[in-house]
Design a protein around this motif. Sequence first.
Motif, PDB file in Angstrom:
ATOM      1  N   PHE A   1      -1.425   2.685   2.563  1.00 11.29           N
ATOM      2  CA  PHE A   1      -0.711   2.593   1.287  1.00 11.29           C
ATOM      3  C   PHE A   1       0.763   2.272   1.477  1.00 11.29           C
ATOM      4  CE2 PHE A   1      -4.507   4.697  -0.327  1.00 11.29           C
ATOM      5  CZ  PHE A   1      -4.695   4.013  -1.515  1.00 11.29           C
ATOM      6  N   HIS A   2       1.366   2.789   2.547  1.00  9.17           N
ATOM      7  CA  HIS A   2       2.766   2.416   2.788  1.00  9.17           C
ATOM      8  C   HIS A   2       2.864   0.945   3.203  1.00  9.17           C
ATOM      9  CE1 HIS A   2       3.488   6.764   2.734  1.00  9.17           C
ATOM     10  NE2 HIS A   2       4.767   6.460   2.587  1.00  9.17           N
ATOM     11  N   SER A   3       1.917   0.482   3.988  1.00  9.40           N
ATOM     12  CA  SER A   3       1.914  -0.930   4.380  1.00  9.40           C
ATOM     13  C   SER A   3       1.714  -1.835   3.172  1.00  9.40           C
ATOM     14  CB  SER A   3       0.806  -1.163   5.408  1.00  9.40           C
ATOM     15  OG  SER A   3       0.794  -2.506   5.834  1.00  9.40           O
ATOM     16  N   LEU A   4       0.799  -1.459   2.279  1.00 10.82           N
ATOM     17  CA  LEU A   4       0.572  -2.241   1.061  1.00 10.82           C
ATOM     18  C   LEU A   4       1.808  -2.253   0.165  1.00 10.82           C
ATOM     19  CD1 LEU A   4      -3.070  -1.425  -0.140  1.00 10.82           C
ATOM     20  CD2 LEU A   4      -2.154  -3.649   0.543  1.00 10.82           C
ATOM     21  N   ARG A   5       2.453  -1.104   0.047  1.00 13.00           N
ATOM     22  CA  ARG A   5       3.646  -1.043  -0.807  1.00 13.00           C
ATOM     23  C   ARG A   5       4.720  -1.994  -0.285  1.00 13.00           C
ATOM     24  NH1 ARG A   5       6.979   4.443  -0.903  1.00 13.00           N
ATOM     25  NH2 ARG A   5       7.326   3.694   1.227  1.00 13.00           N
ATOM     26  N   ASP A   6       4.927  -1.989   1.026  1.00 15.71           N
ATOM     27  CA  ASP A   6       5.928  -2.897   1.600  1.00 15.71           C
ATOM     28  C   ASP A   6       5.536  -4.360   1.384  1.00 15.71           C
ATOM     29  OD1 ASP A   6       7.199  -0.631   2.405  1.00 15.71           O
ATOM     30  OD2 ASP A   6       6.891  -0.932   4.563  1.00 15.71           O
ATOM     31  N   TYR A   7       4.252  -4.635   1.512  1.00 18.41           N
ATOM     32  CA  TYR A   7       3.763  -6.011   1.326  1.00 18.41           C
ATOM     33  C   TYR A   7       3.997  -6.470  -0.110  1.00 18.41           C
ATOM     34  CZ  TYR A   7       0.381  -9.903   1.191  1.00 18.41           C
ATOM     35  OH  TYR A   7      -0.223 -11.123   1.036  1.00 18.41           O
ATOM     36  N   ILE A   8       3.661  -5.628  -1.068  1.00 17.19           N
ATOM     37  CA  ILE A   8       3.862  -5.987  -2.474  1.00 17.19           C
ATOM     38  C   ILE A   8       5.356  -6.139  -2.777  1.00 17.19           C
ATOM     39  CG2 ILE A   8       3.451  -5.311  -4.859  1.00 17.19           C
ATOM     40  CD1 ILE A   8       0.945  -6.057  -3.310  1.00 17.19           C
TER      41      ILE A   8
ATOM     42  N   PHE B   1       2.395   7.532  -5.632  1.00 19.86           N
ATOM     43  CA  PHE B   1       2.317   6.113  -5.999  1.00 19.86           C
ATOM     44  C   PHE B   1       0.992   5.466  -5.642  1.00 19.86           C
ATOM     45  CE2 PHE B   1       3.669   5.852  -1.576  1.00 19.86           C
ATOM     46  CZ  PHE B   1       2.934   4.773  -1.097  1.00 19.86           C
ATOM     47  N   GLU B   2       0.181   6.134  -4.794  1.00 21.14           N
ATOM     48  CA  GLU B   2      -1.022   5.492  -4.280  1.00 21.14           C
ATOM     49  C   GLU B   2      -2.011   5.115  -5.377  1.00 21.14           C
ATOM     50  OE1 GLU B   2       0.370   8.178  -3.085  1.00 21.14           O
ATOM     51  OE2 GLU B   2       0.439   8.177  -0.887  1.00 21.14           O
ATOM     52  N   GLY B   3      -2.250   6.042  -6.285  1.00 28.20           N
ATOM     53  CA  GLY B   3      -3.195   5.758  -7.364  1.00 28.20           C
ATOM     54  C   GLY B   3      -2.703   4.658  -8.281  1.00 28.20           C
ATOM     55  N   VAL B   4      -1.381   4.668  -8.556  1.00 25.35           N
ATOM     56  CA  VAL B   4      -0.789   3.619  -9.389  1.00 25.35           C
ATOM     57  C   VAL B   4      -0.941   2.265  -8.712  1.00 25.35           C
ATOM     58  CG1 VAL B   4       1.349   2.778 -10.406  1.00 25.35           C
ATOM     59  CG2 VAL B   4       0.838   5.220 -10.444  1.00 25.35           C
ATOM     60  N   LEU B   5      -0.692   2.219  -7.396  1.00 27.63           N
ATOM     61  CA  LEU B   5      -0.810   0.965  -6.659  1.00 27.63           C
ATOM     62  C   LEU B   5      -2.238   0.426  -6.723  1.00 27.63           C
ATOM     63  CD1 LEU B   5       0.136  -1.239  -4.725  1.00 27.63           C
ATOM     64  CD2 LEU B   5      -0.191   0.376  -2.832  1.00 27.63           C
TER      65      LEU B   5
ATOM     66  N   PHE C   1      -6.545  -4.101   6.036  1.00 27.10           N
ATOM     67  CA  PHE C   1      -5.162  -3.954   5.583  1.00 27.10           C
ATOM     68  C   PHE C   1      -4.100  -3.929   6.679  1.00 27.10           C
ATOM     69  CE2 PHE C   1      -7.971  -1.670   2.594  1.00 27.10           C
ATOM     70  CZ  PHE C   1      -7.796  -2.489   1.482  1.00 27.10           C
ATOM     71  N   LEU C   2      -4.446  -3.488   7.879  1.00 31.12           N
ATOM     72  CA  LEU C   2      -3.410  -3.233   8.874  1.00 31.12           C
ATOM     73  C   LEU C   2      -3.320  -4.288   9.970  1.00 31.12           C
ATOM     74  CD1 LEU C   2      -3.854   0.643   9.246  1.00 31.12           C
ATOM     75  CD2 LEU C   2      -2.274  -0.623   7.772  1.00 31.12           C
TER      76      LEU C   2
ATOM     77  N   ASN D   1       1.744  -3.491  13.296  1.00 33.41           N
ATOM     78  CA  ASN D   1       2.004  -3.119  11.912  1.00 33.41           C
ATOM     79  C   ASN D   1       3.211  -2.186  11.843  1.00 33.41           C
ATOM     80  OD1 ASN D   1       1.535  -1.147   9.447  1.00 33.41           O
ATOM     81  ND2 ASN D   1       0.371  -3.002   9.002  1.00 33.41           N
ATOM     82  N   SER D   2       3.962  -2.268  10.758  1.00 34.35           N
ATOM     83  CA  SER D   2       5.170  -1.443  10.620  1.00 34.35           C
ATOM     84  C   SER D   2       4.860   0.052  10.637  1.00 34.35           C
ATOM     85  CB  SER D   2       5.895  -1.791   9.310  1.00 34.35           C
ATOM     86  OG  SER D   2       6.303  -3.143   9.317  1.00 34.35           O
TER      87      SER D   2
END
Length: 421
Positions: A47-54, A82-86, A138-139, A17-18
Amino acid sequence: MTENLTVEQLYEQARFNSYAEYLAEAVSCFNSEAYRACIIMTSNAVFHSLRDYIQDLADRGFRDAGIVIAEMNQAIKAGKAFEGVLENSLKNLAAFLPDDQLALREIRDKRNTSAHPNGYTGNRDDAYSVLKKAVNHFLSTRPDLPKLAMAKLLEDLESQTFFSSDLADDASRTVADAMTTIHPSSYNWLVNELQARVSADPEENDSNAVIFLCGLVRLEMPALNERIHNVFFKKRKGFDPTEDAVLVELVASYSQFLSMTVGEDRHRLDAMFKRFCEKFDNLPDADLLRSPQWLMNALEKQFSLSDAAMAYPVTVATILGKFALHTDFHYLAATDLKEMYITALIRSLQPQSSGAENVLAALLKEHEKFFSRYLSQADLKRIFEALDQAKRAGSQEDSFPELRHLRPAREMVHIPSEAVS
């Protein structure tokens, strides 16, 4: 506590994972009993991994993913996390599977508690649970985002190049490939979207939405076909005439819809099929699924023919009444519908039916071995009497001397002598 895997083994599953370095730090914190730090570092990786994925999905043209990215960027610009917004954006889009959504909520809740402890010091069980859910959901692999995948599919479906071939088998393979990205939780939404598109564009018989819908049916996935049946065949106000041809193609592709439809819904469907068949003055090519031939084939496949005549009486009567003289239906003389078929043949020989007697004569001549095998002397008598009556109504010419060898004996048939040379 029983741990299925060590934290090191969990790390190994996600080491590509990144944000694996965040997870490595989380493992170090866990082994040092710094459990709050372990939870925070793990959630950061998630959350950083999810953000990159989105972001990757948005870059590839997923419209809803672009909406999520815009909302996150707006929050960051306003100085917010940004986590809550995501999480909320994905929840509002119903993007995650329920288990993934619950896992993300637990990770964020424990992260918030660890970052603002108010006496909470963290514990081994919580830290391990967060690590395990982060890796499993997620990872180690990218999470399933069925709603976003569905939105992308529907966008692609608008392209004229979505189906590379007009052949049904090729189209079915395209549909099967597309459905590998679609989770069952999205079936309802998919069918509703297809129904809306079919209704909005009813005259375009080969629209991508219709082709995709019929391809879905041919996959014979019970849960999916149950939903298709509920949407297209169960309507309190009756069937939309603009969808007649689509419904015929659906039952031609999956005859079980005929037996799945019961009660008042079946009466309405029967009436709809009658309306569909009445549109034809001549039968189309037998390869066309939207045809009376394929409709009769579906009925015969799902029921015995005698049961089909009871289940969908108006449909069967209409097909026989209009097309008894057509060679595509002469096989009915060898089935349970023989009596209905002969009756329909005779009714076709009305004086006002121009040329009907010649069509029947040609049919008898072309398939004389078939008819002589499956029609009794009494059946032939009824047909030839009707032929002679029809001919006398038009002219006094000889009544088909070329068929004389098929006729029953004169004393049995009682044909007037002036009608036969």
